[in-house]
Structure formats: C-alpha cells, structure tokens
Design an enzyme around this catalytic site. Structure first.
Site, PDB file in Angstrom:
ATOM      1  N   GLN A   1       0.854  -1.191   0.000  1.00 18.37           N
ATOM      2  CA  GLN A   1       0.000   0.000   0.000  1.00 18.37           C
ATOM      3  C   GLN A   1       0.889   1.240   0.000  1.00 18.37           C
ATOM      4  OE1 GLN A   1      -2.475   1.684   3.403  1.00 18.37           O
ATOM      5  NE2 GLN A   1      -4.086   0.686   2.203  1.00 18.37           N
TER       6      GLN A   1
ATOM      7  N   CYS B   1      -3.850  -8.124  20.423  1.00 17.67           N
ATOM      8  CA  CYS B   1      -5.275  -8.442  20.269  1.00 17.67           C
ATOM      9  C   CYS B   1      -5.768  -9.098  21.540  1.00 17.67           C
ATOM     10  CB  CYS B   1      -5.468  -9.385  19.079  1.00 17.67           C
ATOM     11  SG  CYS B   1      -7.187  -9.925  18.849  1.00 17.67           S
TER      12      CYS B   1
ATOM     13  N   TYR C   1      -5.464  11.199   4.337  1.00 22.46           N
ATOM     14  CA  TYR C   1      -4.087  11.280   3.892  1.00 22.46           C
ATOM     15  C   TYR C   1      -3.995  12.248   2.711  1.00 22.46           C
ATOM     16  CZ  TYR C   1      -3.882   7.196   6.936  1.00 22.46           C
ATOM     17  OH  TYR C   1      -3.988   6.356   8.006  1.00 22.46           O
TER      18      TYR C   1
ATOM     19  N   CYS D   1     -13.062 -11.924  16.309  1.00 23.51           N
ATOM     20  CA  CYS D   1     -12.887 -10.515  16.681  1.00 23.51           C
ATOM     21  C   CYS D   1     -14.201  -9.995  17.235  1.00 23.51           C
ATOM     22  CB  CYS D   1     -12.479  -9.708  15.447  1.00 23.51           C
ATOM     23  SG  CYS D   1     -12.591  -7.915  15.659  1.00 23.51           S
TER      24      CYS D   1
ATOM     25  N   GLY E   1     -10.002  -8.107   8.091  1.00 24.75           N
ATOM     26  CA  GLY E   1      -8.755  -7.681   8.709  1.00 24.75           C
ATOM     27  C   GLY E   1      -8.598  -8.127  10.139  1.00 24.75           C
ATOM     28  N   ARG E   2      -9.351  -7.462  11.025  1.00 23.19           N
ATOM     29  CA  ARG E   2      -9.159  -7.750  12.447  1.00 23.19           C
ATOM     30  C   ARG E   2      -9.555  -9.178  12.817  1.00 23.19           C
ATOM     31  NH1 ARG E   2     -12.306  -3.029  15.122  1.00 23.19           N
ATOM     32  NH2 ARG E   2     -13.530  -3.341  13.236  1.00 23.19           N
TER      33      ARG E   2
ATOM     34  N   GLN F   1     -16.961 -12.057  33.582  1.00 20.51           N
ATOM     35  CA  GLN F   1     -17.387 -10.685  33.355  1.00 20.51           C
ATOM     36  C   GLN F   1     -17.392 -10.312  31.877  1.00 20.51           C
ATOM     37  OE1 GLN F   1     -15.738  -7.670  35.945  1.00 20.51           O
ATOM     38  NE2 GLN F   1     -15.465  -9.149  37.597  1.00 20.51           N
TER      39      GLN F   1
END
Length: 645
Positions: free
Chosen positions: A101, A363, A170, A342, A318-319, A421
C-alpha cells in the site's frame, strides 16, 4: 456451510487469487525505527498466508522520504527494496500473494516531528500563532513523482500488486476533499482540479508497473462529519477518473481522523457489521470497477452473502485475521466453531497502535499477535495437572493453551456458567458479540477436552483433593461498594446485578460512576427508566474507554438524553435522592433507584496462595485477580503463564 463464492478464484489482469479475502493494510508499529521490514512483520504476514488468506497487503508504506515517519514501513528509497523482497519471498513461499500500500500520510505523519507534513491548504495550528503552510507546487510535483518511483521499487521487490491510498485524510484524500482543499490554483476548486494530484500519482504508478499488474485504490465512500465535504456522488465521479487513469480495483472504506468519523476507520463493536457495504455496492454499480467491500465483515457467512448478492467482488477481513490467523482455513473447512472471533473491542489493535506504552499492536483474543514465532505452541515433555480457579475469559485462555501443550488443566468455576465478566459485558447495548465470544470460548475449551467443574468454589480442601502440580488463580474481581451513609438502602444496587438481571431499576435512576461500566448500565436502562443521571468524580466521563468506543458511547448517551454530572462527589444516599458535592456546593439529585458503578476490586485469595506456599505448589495469579483492569491484560497474562508452565 459451504462458502463457494468466498473461496472461489478471482483473476484481476495477471493476478490470480485463490479466494476473495483480502488482508488489508493495518498499522502495527513492527517496523524498525528507520522504517525497514523486520522478521516480526514477516512472521505476522506469513501466519495469515498460511491461514488461507488470498491477498496480503503491507501496512501503509511511505513513498516520499521527507514525509516518511519513523516506525512505519518505507519504500521511498532503494535501500528498502531488499527487506521488502524478503517479505514478498516469504509470502510467496507460503503460497500467498503480496500487495504493497503506497502511502503519503499528510497530517498523520505528525507522530514523527522530523517528518514533513504535506497538506493542500494553510491550516492554523490551534493554540499558537503558527499557520501550517499548504504544499508548494514544487513539493506537489516531487510527491507525485515519488509515487511512480515507489511503484518501480515495488516491482523490483516482487510485489504482485499495488494499492494507492486515496482515503482516510491522507494527502490524496485531503487534496480531493473541499473541506481540506481551499487552493485556488490548478490543484483546487473544481472536482477535476482537486482530483488532479491523485490522477497524476495514479498515472505515475501505472507508468512504472507492468501492464498486467492490477492497481488497487482505497477511497472513502464519503466525508462523514465534515461539513461541505465529499459526497458519494463526488467519489463515484473521482473513481471514474481514476479508472481511466489506470485503476483496476476500488477498495471502499470510510472515515477520517479529523472528526468523529475516525470511528469508521477501525469500527468498534458499536457499529453494525457490514455497515459500509451498500456504499461499496453503489460505487461498484456506477463505476464498473472491481470492488472490495470493507467494514466489520467478521465472519464468512456475512462475506458470502455480500458476494452472492453481487454487492462486491472481494471483501476485506482484517481484524478477524488478527484475532485468529487461521480464520480463512477454518471457515473454508467448516470449522467455524473453532474460530476465535474478533469482537470489535479495539483494545489491542487501535488502542494499542496509538498507545505510547505498547511497543506494537496486540489483540485481546490473540496475545500471540506480533509474537507468532515466540508464541508457537509446542508439546511439553513434562505434562502437569493444573488447577485453574475461575472460568472467565482468562481462565479459559490458560486452560486451552495448557491443553494444547499436553497438560491436564482443570477449571473450577464458582458460578453455573463460563465466560465471567466478559459474558456479563455482553448484556450492554451493542455488545452482544462479546457475550457470544465468551460463551464460544467456553465451548472451545470443552471441545478441546478441558475438564470443567461448575458451581465449584476453590477451597484448600478442594486443592488437597485434586492435588495439582500448579495452580492458576483467575477468579477476577467484584464490584466495589460505597462507604457513605445510605449505601445499604434497599433502592441501591450495583452495576453487575443490573446487567446480569439479578436486580432492576426504574423511575428516576442515578448511576454513581461514569466509567465504562457505569455508562453501559446507563445505556442498558434506556427505555426502562424515566430518567438517567450519571455522576462522576472526575472532570469527564468515559475516561477509561478507548477513543473510538468512547465516540460511539458518548453519541449514544447524547441521543438517549442521559444526563451526566462531572466533578461531583457522592456524599450520601437518601430514600429519594442522592446528595452530591459539586464546586463546593451541596446538591440533591432526586431519584428512585441508585446504581453503584465505581469500579471493581480483586477478590481475596489469601487462603489459596497461603496453602500453595505451605505445600510447595507453584501458584500464579492473572487478570483482575491481580488488580482490576481491561480484558486485554487478563487474557495476555493467562496466555503467558500457560506458555511457561
């Protein structure tokens, strides 16, 4: 379920991909200080290739040396080619395809005070008399040329394709958007002029790559939260220009870092899954470009639906591949139940990226992220029986890793269910996926063959009976109570009991504590209570939330009309009011119900640790049992302990 479309081949010019899943450019902070590829980056990328991904892109890679920030990859000089070639070779050897990229960051490079900030127009710097100047024509021409030279280097480094980043605030996006671009020369004014920088850069890239190499371009679907900014119609017209200039594929993202729209760049759990797909579908239909859909696409079923409905040709996942590098293989092989999903918490990926304390991203669901080589699981030569006190997210993590290593973990959970929790947090609005993840992790532990004892409190007698070789204490924390007059009145309860359904609140409700849990309780009660007021001692609420989740939660509270009172100390609770001290004045807030959400305190386990010490049993405490913190810390500690036993 078979995902025939998702795992079908696609050919784009000379690029043949085995499936339609793209691993996108995501910042990692894994590059060296002077912007070279590291073995850590190679291991990180290769793990996702081995996991079955069709196309892997590098994180943003700087094209212009003066504007290349430290700790980000660079392709701005020939000296970087060798390291990038090592990366592409590794990806190819693992059976994948590699994309780079190309990036010119604009205001985003301010993280490095030595990097040049390129912007289209003058911007006053808040709090100073300084005006940051817009780019000169000379700088613009140099920057355009740098994209072409970077493309040449990308070919030499062995990349299969290139993505031109024209979104997210950008430089290309900033020139394109009328919100940022106020120039009056040939690079400002009309859409055609504002697009000139990007079109020239695209042509420079195209001139330096083979005819059969496809060129991707990332754009935002529109300018959210920027008054007078780009519309989707503007983007469609721009994409048509870019197509004519040589772009083959459009990657439709969303968001900018100059406003609350940054929430769309790394969308938290609060945003709907696939929230940006309709925009991608429209752009695809009206431009005829091969299109990649982006935005909380975190399971194969949703991805398949998008492709089957002809809304996109490829999808960014992605994640989900951060959380589980084997996501693609598991989905293709029908092993979805084993996927570590995710949950859009952003604690490790985005919050970790902007944090000055974390050396690189991580992560919550996968502590091995960025440690792929170091955290590879090997079978132990000395299997041990390990008693784990607590079946929450940390206890489950430890148990699964221990079992995979060949140990014999035994989870003893005091309640009647697993997840702790983390599962409770899933009761809050928009966080259902967290509850699902906690329950799924519990089932994965069962599927791995972990022995689990519910409704079993760990006592010294139980330890003596089980006779473990080691003990892990993962019993978490309990809600803190207020030590003020009226704290024990019948109309007072705590956040955990509200979220678990053990208690109810109605009428006029006051929530004491404006951190994450207090605000989630306030949201949970929306529609169930007549009015809701949150009282916080600090100068603002939501201080313990990450930036992007905070944006979403605060917007929700505003929409729902939840009242917040800050810099206020609760000094007494009465039958029909809460007494607070604010700015030196005593005030009474009328209420019918009071909910205490001032934090949590570790549960006491002195009896366990003392017994273990006296009997020579190694004992490890992890997560909230040490001190109440985020789930990210709990899972990371559990993972580390389970790897060293």
């Amino acid at each position: 379920m078979a995902y025939n479309k998702l795992f079908s081949e696609i050919k784009i010019k000379g690029l043949e991909l085995k499936n339609r899943i793209m691993f996108p450019a995501m910042g990692t902070k894994m590059a060296t200080e002077d912007k070279f590829v590291t073995q850590q980056i190679i291991d990180y990328q290769v793990a996702r290739v081995v996991g079955g991904c069709g196309l892997n892109f590098t994180e943003v890679c700087s094209v212009y040396a003066p504007a290349s920030p430290k700790k980000f990859l660079s392709i701005a000089e020939d000296k970087y080619i060798q390291g990038l070639k090592k990366l592409t070779d590794a990806i190819h050897e693992a059976g994948g395809k590699a994309g780079v990229q190309l990036w010119l960051g604009g205001l985003a490079v301010a993280s490095d005070p030595e990097a040049m900030i390129i912007i289209p127009s003058d911007i006053p710097v808040q709090g100073t008399d300084y005006i940051m100047p817009g780019a000169s024509l000379e700088t613009i021409k140099e920057a355009v040329k740098s994209f072409g030279e970077a493309a040449r280097r990308a070919v030499e480094a062995g990349f299969d394709t290139i993505e031109f980043h024209a979104g997210h605030n950008y430089v290309p996006h900033s020139f394109l958007s009328p919100f940022f671009n106020k120039r009056e020369d040939e690079y400002g004014g009309s859409l055609e002029n504002r697009a000139r920088f990007s079109i020239e850069a695209i042509k420079a890239i195209r001139e330096n790559i083979p005819e059969d190499m496809p060129l991707f371009m990332r754009v935002v679907a529109q300018d959210d939260y920027l008054e007078g900014g780009l519309t989707i119609e503007d983007i469609i017209e721009f994409c048509k220009m870019a197509k004519e200039a040589g772009v083959d594929v459009v990657d439709v993202s969303r968001g900018n870092f100059s406003s609350a729209a940054i929430k769309f760049e790394v969308p938290p759990v609060d945003l709907q899954r696939g929230f940006n797909v309709k925009n991608a579908a429209r752009i695809r239909k009206e431009t005829g470009l091969i299109t990649v859909a982006v935005g909380r696409i975190n399971d194969a079923a949703l991805a398949e639906e998008i492709l089957e409905n002809d809304q996109a040709d490829m999808v960014v996942i992605g994640r989900s591949q951060l959380a589980d590098p084997e996501f693609c293989n598991k989905s293709k092989d029908g092993k979805e139940d084993s996927i570590i999903k995710c949950v859009g918490c952003n604690q490790g990926c985005y919050d970790g990226f902007v944090s000055t304390e974390m050396p690189f991203i991580t992560c919550l669901r996968n502590p091995a992220l960025g440690r792929e080589a170091e955290y590879k699981i090997f079978k132990t030569d000395t299997p041990k029986k390990v008693l784990i006190a607590g079946g929450g997210i940390a206890g489950l993590e430890a148990a699964i890793i221990l079992k995979k290593r060949g140990h014999n973990p035994i989870i003893c959970e005091a309640s009647d269910s697993l997840g702790g929790q983390f599962a409770l947090a899933g009761a809050a609005p928009r966080k259902e996926e967290m509850k699902e993840a906690a329950l799924s992790r519990g089932q994965q532990a069962i599927n791995e063959g972990v022995e689990i004892k519910l409704n079993t409190l760990v006592t010294t007698e139980l330890i003596e009976e089980i006779n473990p070789d080691e003990v892990i204490i993962a019993i978490g924390s309990a809600p803190m109570s207020l030590n003020i007059p009226g704290a024990n009145l019948p109309n007072v309860t705590n956040s955990h009991d509200i979220l678990s359904g053990k208690a109810i609140a109605s009428g006029k409700v006051v929530v004491i504590g404006g951190g994450l849990v207090g605000l989630e309780v306030a949201e949970y009660l929306n529609g169930k209570a007549e009015s809701i007021t949150v009282v916080e001692m600090l100068d603002e609420v939501a201080k313990d939330l990450g930036q992007l989740r905070k944006i979403c939660v605060m917007e929700s509270l505003y929409t729902e009309g939840v009242n917040t009172v800050t810099n206020a100390k609760c000094i007494e609770i009465e039958n029909n009011s809460v007494v607070i001290e604010k700015d030196g004045n005593i005030e009474k807030l009328p209420c019918d119900s009071v909910i205490v959400a001032i934090g949590a305190r570790s549960r006491n386990f002195d009896n366990i640790s003392k017994y273990c010490e006296e009997n020579g049993i190694p004992c490890h405490a992890v997560g909230d049992a040490v001190r109440a913190r985020r789930a990210l810390n709990a899972v990371a500690e559990a993972s580390e302990v389970a790897r060293v036993i």
